[in-house]
Design a protein around this motif. Structure first.
Motif, PDB file in Angstrom:
ATOM      1  N   LEU A 106       0.905  -1.340  -0.144  1.00 51.38           N
ATOM      2  CA  LEU A 106      -0.113  -0.218  -0.334  1.00 51.38           C
ATOM      3  C   LEU A 106       1.260   1.577  -0.097  1.00 51.38           C
ATOM      4  N   LYS A 107       1.464   1.109   0.986  1.00 52.68           N
ATOM      5  CA  LYS A 107       2.553   2.531   0.842  1.00 52.68           C
ATOM      6  C   LYS A 107       3.145   2.319  -0.565  1.00 52.68           C
ATOM      7  N   GLN A 108       3.044   1.782  -1.575  1.00 53.30           N
ATOM      8  CA  GLN A 108       4.017   2.233  -3.296  1.00 53.30           C
ATOM      9  C   GLN A 108       2.589   2.691  -4.156  1.00 53.30           C
ATOM     10  N   PHE A 109       1.615   2.995  -3.208  1.00 51.05           N
ATOM     11  CA  PHE A 109       0.615   3.850  -3.541  1.00 51.05           C
ATOM     12  C   PHE A 109       0.117   4.603  -3.315  1.00 51.05           C
ATOM     13  N   GLY A 110       1.110   5.366  -1.968  1.00 51.73           N
ATOM     14  CA  GLY A 110       1.157   6.620  -1.351  1.00 51.73           C
ATOM     15  C   GLY A 110       0.453   6.558  -0.135  1.00 51.73           C
ATOM     16  N   ALA A 111       0.213   5.099   0.214  1.00 51.56           N
ATOM     17  CA  ALA A 111      -1.174   5.101   1.430  1.00 51.56           C
ATOM     18  C   ALA A 111      -0.012   5.780   2.607  1.00 51.56           C
ATOM     19  N   LEU A 112      -0.382   6.296   3.909  1.00 54.67           N
ATOM     20  CA  LEU A 112       0.206   6.953   4.728  1.00 54.67           C
ATOM     21  C   LEU A 112      -0.133   6.643   6.506  1.00 54.67           C
TER      22      LEU A 112
END
Length: 67
Positions: A37-43
């Protein structure tokens, strides 16, 4: 996520985000932050920040620039 094709879950999350944006949604609660999910900008945000966001009080930096 189970899939028959490689990276199908990535395509699914991109499609989901596009649908949510088109519908006027600004928050997608994933419960957990993963590298996927981080690779899609999740924070990750604090509980207080989440509650403010879910009530429509959106600070600009709460939305990832990748979205």
């Amino acid at each position: 996520m189970f899939h028959r094709e490689r990276d199908a879950s990535k395509v699914a999350i991109v499609h989901l985000v596009a649908r949510l944006k088109a519908g006027g949604y600004n928050l997608l609660d994933t419960q957990f932050i993963t590298d996927h999910l981080k690779q899609f900008g999740a924070l990750e945000i604090s509980q207080r920040h989440y509650h403010n966001c879910s009530k429509g009080r959106w600070p600009v930096k709460a939305i990832s620039p990748r979205w």
